[in-house]
Design an enzyme around this catalytic site. Structure first.
Site, PDB file in Angstrom:
ATOM      1  N   SER A 152     -70.054 -28.640 -30.148  1.00 39.11           N
ATOM      2  CA  SER A 152     -70.137 -27.387 -30.914  1.00 39.11           C
ATOM      3  C   SER A 152     -71.593 -27.147 -31.258  1.00 39.11           C
ATOM      4  O   SER A 152     -72.400 -28.091 -31.234  1.00 39.11           O
ATOM      5  CB  SER A 152     -69.323 -27.528 -32.204  1.00 39.11           C
ATOM      6  OG  SER A 152     -69.648 -26.493 -33.116  1.00 39.11           O
ATOM      7  N   TYR A 165     -65.737 -32.015 -39.755  1.00 41.46           N
ATOM      8  CA  TYR A 165     -65.924 -31.357 -38.450  1.00 41.46           C
ATOM      9  C   TYR A 165     -67.382 -31.497 -38.009  1.00 41.46           C
ATOM     10  O   TYR A 165     -67.671 -31.922 -36.882  1.00 41.46           O
ATOM     11  CB  TYR A 165     -65.532 -29.881 -38.555  1.00 41.46           C
ATOM     12  CG  TYR A 165     -65.604 -29.130 -37.250  1.00 41.46           C
ATOM     13  CD1 TYR A 165     -64.561 -29.199 -36.322  1.00 41.46           C
ATOM     14  CD2 TYR A 165     -66.715 -28.348 -36.917  1.00 41.46           C
ATOM     15  CE1 TYR A 165     -64.622 -28.506 -35.120  1.00 41.46           C
ATOM     16  CE2 TYR A 165     -66.793 -27.657 -35.718  1.00 41.46           C
ATOM     17  CZ  TYR A 165     -65.738 -27.735 -34.827  1.00 41.46           C
ATOM     18  OH  TYR A 165     -65.804 -27.053 -33.627  1.00 41.46           O
TER      19      TYR A 165
HETATM   20  P1  NAD Z   1     -57.525 -24.476 -30.574  1.00 39.27           P
HETATM   21  O1  NAD Z   1     -57.028 -24.773 -31.928  1.00 39.27           O
HETATM   22  O2  NAD Z   1     -57.243 -23.166 -29.956  1.00 39.27           O
HETATM   23  O3  NAD Z   1     -57.060 -25.596 -29.565  1.00 39.27           O
HETATM   24  C1  NAD Z   1     -57.151 -26.941 -29.902  1.00 39.27           C
HETATM   25  C2  NAD Z   1     -56.373 -27.728 -28.892  1.00 39.27           C
HETATM   26  O4  NAD Z   1     -56.450 -29.105 -29.280  1.00 39.27           O
HETATM   27  C3  NAD Z   1     -54.905 -27.379 -28.844  1.00 39.27           C
HETATM   28  O5  NAD Z   1     -54.491 -27.370 -27.506  1.00 39.27           O
HETATM   29  C4  NAD Z   1     -54.224 -28.523 -29.595  1.00 39.27           C
HETATM   30  O6  NAD Z   1     -52.929 -28.799 -29.123  1.00 39.27           O
HETATM   31  C5  NAD Z   1     -55.157 -29.658 -29.258  1.00 39.27           C
HETATM   32  N1  NAD Z   1     -55.074 -30.760 -30.177  1.00 39.27           N
HETATM   33  C6  NAD Z   1     -55.211 -30.742 -31.537  1.00 39.27           C
HETATM   34  N2  NAD Z   1     -55.047 -31.983 -32.023  1.00 39.27           N
HETATM   35  C7  NAD Z   1     -54.795 -32.785 -30.965  1.00 39.27           C
HETATM   36  C8  NAD Z   1     -54.549 -34.170 -30.832  1.00 39.27           C
HETATM   37  N3  NAD Z   1     -54.517 -34.977 -31.887  1.00 39.27           N
HETATM   38  N4  NAD Z   1     -54.321 -34.666 -29.600  1.00 39.27           N
HETATM   39  C9  NAD Z   1     -54.342 -33.866 -28.506  1.00 39.27           C
HETATM   40  N5  NAD Z   1     -54.592 -32.544 -28.574  1.00 39.27           N
HETATM   41  C10 NAD Z   1     -54.816 -32.024 -29.793  1.00 39.27           C
HETATM   42  O7  NAD Z   1     -59.100 -24.726 -30.629  1.00 39.27           O
HETATM   43  P2  NAD Z   1     -60.285 -24.291 -29.651  1.00 39.27           P
HETATM   44  O8  NAD Z   1     -61.078 -23.271 -30.331  1.00 39.27           O
HETATM   45  O9  NAD Z   1     -59.791 -24.048 -28.280  1.00 39.27           O
HETATM   46  O10 NAD Z   1     -61.140 -25.635 -29.720  1.00 39.27           O
HETATM   47  C11 NAD Z   1     -61.180 -26.566 -28.678  1.00 39.27           C
HETATM   48  C12 NAD Z   1     -62.422 -27.397 -28.847  1.00 39.27           C
HETATM   49  O11 NAD Z   1     -63.563 -26.536 -28.846  1.00 39.27           O
HETATM   50  C13 NAD Z   1     -62.482 -28.156 -30.172  1.00 39.27           C
HETATM   51  O12 NAD Z   1     -63.018 -29.454 -29.949  1.00 39.27           O
HETATM   52  C14 NAD Z   1     -63.450 -27.345 -31.004  1.00 39.27           C
HETATM   53  O13 NAD Z   1     -64.128 -28.111 -31.959  1.00 39.27           O
HETATM   54  C15 NAD Z   1     -64.382 -26.834 -29.931  1.00 39.27           C
HETATM   55  N6  NAD Z   1     -65.128 -25.649 -30.351  1.00 39.27           N
HETATM   56  C16 NAD Z   1     -64.491 -24.457 -30.563  1.00 39.27           C
HETATM   57  C17 NAD Z   1     -65.234 -23.361 -30.976  1.00 39.27           C
HETATM   58  C18 NAD Z   1     -64.604 -22.030 -31.230  1.00 39.27           C
HETATM   59  O14 NAD Z   1     -65.284 -21.141 -31.761  1.00 39.27           O
HETATM   60  N7  NAD Z   1     -63.334 -21.813 -30.878  1.00 39.27           N
HETATM   61  C19 NAD Z   1     -66.606 -23.486 -31.165  1.00 39.27           C
HETATM   62  C20 NAD Z   1     -67.217 -24.700 -30.946  1.00 39.27           C
HETATM   63  C21 NAD Z   1     -66.476 -25.784 -30.538  1.00 39.27           C
END
Ligand code: NAD
Length: 269
Positions: A152, A165
Site C-alpha cells: 500500500s 494496517y
Molecule cells: P477487499 O476487502 O475488497 O478484498 C480483500 C480480500 O481479502 C477478500 O477477497 C477477502 O476474502 C480476503 N481476505 C480477507 N481476510 C482473509 C484471510 N484471513 N484469508 C484469506 N483471504 C482473506 O480489499 P481490496 O481493496 O481488494 O484489498 C486487497 C489488498 O489490497 C489488501 O491487502 C489491501 O491492503 C490492499 N490495498 C488496497 C487498497 C485500496 O484502496 N482498495 C489500497 C492499497 C492497498
C-alpha cells in the site's frame, strides 16, 4: 493482450473480491492457471472462479485451470493444507500473489489488542506463511519462482487511526526486501505493489458517497481513484519475465499519492 502466463500456475490470496479478483482475472487473461484463495466469501470466490473459466474459454486456453481454496491465510495449518492441495492437484506453483488484507479504524489509544493481532495476522503473518510455503516449493525444483505482495502507499505514508494496517504494510516492505535478498541467487524474485486509493469493497465508506469520494480524490494528484484492473496490470508485469531483473522493490501505483501532494503548490519558501 499478451500470454505471459501460459502454462504457469498462480495462487492469489483474497481473490473473492476487489483487487484480488482483478488479479485472478488478469492472470487468466494471459493464459495462467489460477488458484482462487479466500477466507469467508463463498459466493465471491465462486464468481471469481467463474470469471476465470470464462476468460480461459474466450482466450482459447484449453489447458488452463482454476482451483478454489478456502483458507484463512493467518492460520498456519490452513495455509499448509492449501499448499498440499495445490501441489497435489497441479504439481507446481510458479507465482505467489499475497493480496489478502483487512483494516479497521480506531483511535490508536483506544484500539483493541485483538484487532492489532488479527490485522497483523492476516496482512503480515499470512504473507509470511504463504511466502514460506511458496519458497520451499520453488527451492525444491528447477526454475525458481516469483512472489508479488500487495502492500500500500501506507508502506511509507503513516495512516493515523489505522495503526495495525500501517504497521503491517511497513512490515511488508521489510519482508519483501529481506526475502528478495535472501533468495536472489536462487531464481526467486520478491516484489510488492503499493496501490493508492482503489475502488474496491474495502473502501465502501467513500466509494458510494459522492462528497466523500470527492474529498478522497482531491488528495490524489491525478484527481481520481484507481481501478482494480490498473493494479492487476502491475502485478502481472512484476510477475512476468519482463521484470526479470527486478527484485526487492515496491512499485507504487497510486496516481501520484507518494509525491507529497501538499507540495504541489509552493508554500514553503
Ligand atoms: P477487499 O476487502 O475488497 O478484498 C480483500 C480480500 O481479502 C477478500 O477477497 C477477502 O476474502 C480476503 N481476505 C480477507 N481476510 C482473509 C484471510 N484471513 N484469508 C484469506 N483471504 C482473506 O480489499 P481490496 O481493496 O481488494 O484489498 C486487497 C489488498 O489490497 C489488501 O491487502 C489491501 O491492503 C490492499 N490495498 C488496497 C487498497 C485500496 O484502496 N482498495 C489500497 C492499497 C492497498
Amino acid at each position: 493482450m499478451q500470454t505471459r502466463f501460459l502454462g504457469k500456475t498462480v495462487l492469489v490470496t483474497g481473490a473473492s473480491a476487489g483487487i484480488g479478483e482483478a488479479i485472478a482475472v488478469r492472470f487468466a487473461q494471459e493464459g495462467g492457471s489460477v488458484v482462487v484463495n479466500y477466507s469467508r466469501n463463498d459466493a465471491g470466490a465462486a464468481d471469481t472462479a467463474e470469471q476465470v473459466r470464462r476468460v480461459h474459454e474466450a482466450g482459447g486456453f484449453g489447458d488452463a485451470k482454476v482451483l478454489v481454496q478456502k483458507a484463512d491465510v493467518a492460520d498456519e495449518a490452513a495455509v499448509a493444507a492449501m499448499f498440499d492441495e495445490v501441489l497435489r492437484e497441479w504439481g507446481r506453483l510458479d507465482v505467489m500473489i499475497n493480496n489478502a488484507g483487512i483494516q479497521k479504524p480506531s483511535p490508536s489509544h483506544e484500539s483493541a489488542s485483538e484487532d492489532f493481532d488479527r490485522i497483523l495476522g492476516v496482512n503480515l503473518r499470512g504473507c509470511y506463511l504463504c511466502c514460506r510455503a511458496a519458497i520451499k516449493h520453488f527451492l525444491s525444483r528447477d526454475g525458481g519462482g516469483v512472489i508479488v505482495n500487495n502492500s500500500s502507499v501506507h508502506e511509507i505514508i503513516p495512516k493515523p487511526e489505522y495503526l495495525p494496517y500501517s504497521v503491517s504494510k511497513g512490515g511488508m516492505e521489510n519482508l519483501t526486501k529481506t526475502l528478495a535478498l535472501e533468495y536472489a541467487d536462487r531464481g526467486i524474485r520478491v516484489n510488492a505493489v503499493g496501490p493508492g486509493a482503489i475502488v474496491t469493497p474495502i473502501n465502501m465508506n467513500w466509494i458510494n458517497d459522492p462528497v466523500a469520494k470527492g474529498v478522497v480524490e482531491s488528495h490524489i494528484p491525478m484527481g481520481r481513484a484507481g481501478e482494480s484492473a490498473e493494479i492487476a496490470a502491475v502485478f502481472a508485469f512484476l510477475a512476468s519475465d519482463e521484470a526479470s531483473y527486478i527484485t526487492g522493490q515496491t512499485l507504487f501505483a497510486c496516481g501520484g499519492l507518494t509525491l507529497f501532494p501538499e507540495f504541489r503548490t509552493t508554500w514553503s519558501s
